[in-house]
Design a protein around this motif. Structure first.
Motif, PDB file in Angstrom:
ATOM      1  N   ALA A   1      46.711  25.046 -28.704  1.00 28.82           N
ATOM      2  CA  ALA A   1      47.760  25.899 -29.254  1.00 28.82           C
ATOM      3  C   ALA A   1      47.991  27.109 -28.353  1.00 28.82           C
ATOM      4  O   ALA A   1      49.145  27.483 -28.078  1.00 28.82           O
ATOM      5  CB  ALA A   1      47.391  26.348 -30.666  1.00 28.82           C
ATOM      6  N   SER A   2      46.910  27.719 -27.872  1.00 29.93           N
ATOM      7  CA  SER A   2      47.054  28.861 -26.968  1.00 29.93           C
ATOM      8  C   SER A   2      47.741  28.447 -25.672  1.00 29.93           C
ATOM      9  O   SER A   2      48.552  29.192 -25.118  1.00 29.93           O
ATOM     10  CB  SER A   2      45.677  29.466 -26.664  1.00 29.93           C
ATOM     11  N   TRP A   3      47.427  27.266 -25.183  1.00 31.17           N
ATOM     12  CA  TRP A   3      48.044  26.744 -23.952  1.00 31.17           C
ATOM     13  C   TRP A   3      49.556  26.617 -24.136  1.00 31.17           C
ATOM     14  O   TRP A   3      50.340  27.085 -23.302  1.00 31.17           O
ATOM     15  CB  TRP A   3      47.428  25.396 -23.610  1.00 31.17           C
ATOM     16  N   VAL A   4      49.969  25.979 -25.234  1.00 26.71           N
ATOM     17  CA  VAL A   4      51.406  25.786 -25.492  1.00 26.71           C
ATOM     18  C   VAL A   4      52.097  27.136 -25.655  1.00 26.71           C
ATOM     19  O   VAL A   4      53.197  27.359 -25.122  1.00 26.71           O
ATOM     20  CB  VAL A   4      51.612  24.916 -26.738  1.00 26.71           C
ATOM     21  N   PHE A   5      51.452  28.046 -26.361  1.00 27.69           N
ATOM     22  CA  PHE A   5      52.035  29.373 -26.562  1.00 27.69           C
ATOM     23  C   PHE A   5      52.246  30.076 -25.223  1.00 27.69           C
ATOM     24  O   PHE A   5      53.315  30.647 -24.960  1.00 27.69           O
ATOM     25  CB  PHE A   5      51.124  30.206 -27.458  1.00 27.69           C
ATOM     26  N   ARG A   6      51.256  30.032 -24.341  1.00 26.01           N
ATOM     27  CA  ARG A   6      51.395  30.692 -23.043  1.00 26.01           C
ATOM     28  C   ARG A   6      52.506  30.056 -22.215  1.00 26.01           C
ATOM     29  O   ARG A   6      53.253  30.746 -21.516  1.00 26.01           O
ATOM     30  CB  ARG A   6      50.072  30.645 -22.279  1.00 26.01           C
ATOM     31  N   GLU A   7      52.609  28.733 -22.251  1.00 23.92           N
ATOM     32  CA  GLU A   7      53.676  28.073 -21.507  1.00 23.92           C
ATOM     33  C   GLU A   7      55.044  28.502 -22.016  1.00 23.92           C
ATOM     34  O   GLU A   7      55.970  28.745 -21.220  1.00 23.92           O
ATOM     35  CB  GLU A   7      53.535  26.556 -21.606  1.00 23.92           C
ATOM     36  N   LEU A   8      55.185  28.594 -23.322  1.00 19.68           N
ATOM     37  CA  LEU A   8      56.464  29.033 -23.893  1.00 19.68           C
ATOM     38  C   LEU A   8      56.779  30.466 -23.464  1.00 19.68           C
ATOM     39  O   LEU A   8      57.921  30.783 -23.104  1.00 19.68           O
ATOM     40  CB  LEU A   8      56.426  28.931 -25.416  1.00 19.68           C
ATOM     41  N   GLN A   9      55.777  31.331 -23.491  1.00 18.88           N
ATOM     42  CA  GLN A   9      55.984  32.723 -23.080  1.00 18.88           C
ATOM     43  C   GLN A   9      56.349  32.795 -21.595  1.00 18.88           C
ATOM     44  O   GLN A   9      57.239  33.559 -21.193  1.00 18.88           O
ATOM     45  CB  GLN A   9      54.723  33.544 -23.348  1.00 18.88           C
ATOM     46  N   ALA A  10      55.658  31.989 -20.775  1.00 18.32           N
ATOM     47  CA  ALA A  10      55.931  32.000 -19.335  1.00 18.32           C
ATOM     48  C   ALA A  10      57.335  31.474 -19.048  1.00 18.32           C
ATOM     49  O   ALA A  10      58.076  32.039 -18.236  1.00 18.32           O
ATOM     50  CB  ALA A  10      54.897  31.148 -18.603  1.00 18.32           C
ATOM     51  N   ALA A  11      57.712  30.393 -19.740  1.00 18.02           N
ATOM     52  CA  ALA A  11      59.041  29.818 -19.525  1.00 18.02           C
ATOM     53  C   ALA A  11      60.129  30.786 -19.964  1.00 18.02           C
ATOM     54  O   ALA A  11      61.170  30.922 -19.306  1.00 18.02           O
ATOM     55  CB  ALA A  11      59.167  28.498 -20.276  1.00 18.02           C
ATOM     56  N   ARG A  12      59.906  31.478 -21.069  1.00 16.85           N
ATOM     57  CA  ARG A  12      60.903  32.448 -21.528  1.00 16.85           C
ATOM     58  C   ARG A  12      61.031  33.604 -20.542  1.00 16.85           C
ATOM     59  O   ARG A  12      62.146  34.052 -20.240  1.00 16.85           O
ATOM     60  CB  ARG A  12      60.525  32.992 -22.909  1.00 16.85           C
ATOM     61  N   ALA A  13      59.904  34.102 -20.046  1.00 15.82           N
ATOM     62  CA  ALA A  13      59.948  35.214 -19.095  1.00 15.82           C
ATOM     63  C   ALA A  13      60.709  34.818 -17.841  1.00 15.82           C
ATOM     64  O   ALA A  13      61.545  35.574 -17.334  1.00 15.82           O
ATOM     65  CB  ALA A  13      58.525  35.655 -18.747  1.00 15.82           C
ATOM     66  N   ALA A  14      60.425  33.629 -17.326  1.00 15.57           N
ATOM     67  CA  ALA A  14      61.111  33.165 -16.115  1.00 15.57           C
ATOM     68  C   ALA A  14      62.595  32.953 -16.375  1.00 15.57           C
ATOM     69  O   ALA A  14      63.442  33.311 -15.549  1.00 15.57           O
ATOM     70  CB  ALA A  14      60.465  31.873 -15.621  1.00 15.57           C
ATOM     71  N   LYS A  15      62.918  32.385 -17.527  1.00 15.74           N
ATOM     72  CA  LYS A  15      64.321  32.129 -17.863  1.00 15.74           C
ATOM     73  C   LYS A  15      65.089  33.425 -18.048  1.00 15.74           C
ATOM     74  O   LYS A  15      66.198  33.594 -17.520  1.00 15.74           O
ATOM     75  CB  LYS A  15      64.380  31.302 -19.153  1.00 15.74           C
TER      76      LYS A  15
END
Length: 445
Positions: A419-433
């Protein structure tokens, strides 16, 4: 730190330019070129980071190919220096570029740090580990400091006093009239006796008091009554024609109302902004205790363990801003542990977790949101690209899993860690986007 990244790789023997400072300078210039490209399109940050983290990065990955093309523009004969494609050199330049870009844009920093927290434990960094640790720690400290500031609740809230310039008010306007003298003369004569002497007309009847003062007791009464009536009528006439025009206070009152309204609005905004962190924490505690998904409107208890943990990661991502402290991922892990069906020590193959997220009906919201944040898988990227585009053939090919993610398909995680992994990926993708979108808006304006 970004200034000596390449030197540290050289000093550790990880790359070799034969002691030629000119060649080192070409690497530095290329790293700056890559940083410039990253600043223009921060959506590349995830792929850059995931290749830079991985000592086993594939030579044919699009990021590696692009980096070598950039190097060739600055150093056309680089192939004569290295026995094969210099992937280690590419990774060193990418790390340098990420450090430079993150120093200028905290959104890129979020993408780098979130990716590092996920991927680095699975990478065989070896002699690079200390270099990576220093670079990532520097970025992480800066990003976390900003996040902590945005989540902080002050001990007191200062609201400046209201400033209002009192307008200069006009005094009321009073309009009066004068008593009618001719009227009073006529009436006074009428009160004094039956006639008066006029130089031209002689004796003139007053048509008033029929008595002379000789009839004192009668005359006094008649005189007093007539004088009182005459004076009263004259006073009433003057007072009746008096007008008082008040100053027009409508504009000053409207200005005061507007000033008060603006002041109260600003004060409320100040309080709201100051207590946003507290409100956010309160909402998250409520969410954790209820174990209810605000996006799908179902209880996490009604879902299988892995989809429940994955959905919780997405729901938390939806509730928090881009800049969030590292402790938020730990909070998510504890929330997942709170699910009654979770065995917090049981591990699951990551490939199977990705495959389940690709097909689980309850995770359609995650796949839709992921597709809005990131493109389909081509080269190295996050698990989110595989989850968001399950119909792309390579997304489900087990043989492609390592190439596309950098993680062995048999690598395992507990559900709280997943769950933490998926959350971090979502945060990283949003920041980059969001970083790329902001730059596009700036260029258009």
């Amino acid at each position: 730190m970004s200034e000596d990244v390449l030197l540290r790789f050289l000093g550790s023997g990880l790359i070799d330019v034969g002691g030629d400072d000119t060649k080192l300078e070409k690497l530095r210039v290329t790293a700056s070129d890559l940083a410039g490209s990253l600043k223009k399109s921060s959506s590349k940050a995830l792929a850059y980071a995931l290749i830079a983290f991985d000592p086993q990065a594939p030579v044919d990955d699009p990021v590696v190919v692009d980096a070598l093309d950039a190097l060739k523009k600055r150093w056309a004969t680089y192939v004569n220096t290295f026995s094969g494609p210099p992937v280690a050199v590419v990774r060193a330049m990418l790390l340098d570029a990420l450090a430079q870009a993150a120093a200028d844009d905290d959104r890129i920093g979020v993408a780098v740090v979130a990716s590092a927290r996920n991927a680095l434990p699975f990478m065989e960094a070896g002699d690079e580990r200390e270099i990576w640790a220093d670079v990532v720690t520097e970025i992480e400290e800066r990003v976390d400091a900003r996040a902590e500031t945005e989540w902080a609740t002050p001990s007191s809230i200062a609201v400046p006093p209201m400033v209002f310039d009192v307008p200069e008010l006009k005094a009321p306007t009073v309009t009066t009239s004068r008593a009618g003298r001719d009227y009073l003369k006529k009436e006074f004569r009428a009160a004094a006796g039956p006639q008066f002497q006029d130089p031209q007309r002689g004796n003139v009847a007053t048509n008033g008091n029929p008595y002379w003062p000789g009839n004192n007791h009668i005359w006094v009464t008649e005189f007093g009554d007539r004088m009182a009536e005459a004076v009263a009528e004259s006073i009433d006439a003057v007072v009746g024609k008096t007008r008082i025009e008040q100053a027009d206070l409508s504009d000053p009152f409207r200005e005061l109302a507007a000033t008060v309204s603006g002041y109260v609005g600003n004060a409320l905004n100040t309080v709201t902004a100051a207590t946003a962190g507290l409100q956010r924490r309160t909402n998250l505690l409520w969410w954790k205790e209820t174990l209810f998904s605000p996006t799908t409107r179902v209880s996490y208890r009604d879902l299988p363990p892995a989809p429940a943990a994955t959905l919780m990661a997405f729901d938390l991502h939806q509730q928090v801003p881009m800049f969030s402290p590292a402790s938020v991922a730990a909070f998510l892990s504890e929330a997942v542990v709170g699910l009654p069906s979770i065995d917090q020590d049981k591990t699951y193959p990551m490939r199977e977790l990705v495959a389940e997220a690709q097909t689980e009906a309850g995770l359609a919201v995650l796949r839709t949101a992921g597709a809005a944040l990131i493109g389909p898988p081509e080269g190295r990227g996050p698990f989110l690209a595989l989850i968001a585009y399950p119909d792309v053939p390579v997304a489900r090919a087990e043989a492609e899993f390592r190439r596309l993610t950098g993680v062995p398909p048999d690598a395992q995680l507990t559900l709280p860690a997943w769950a933490s992994w998926v959350f971090r990926e979502l945060q990283a993708a949003r920041a980059a986007k969001e970083g790329s979108n902001a730059k596009r808006r700036t260029r258009r304006s």
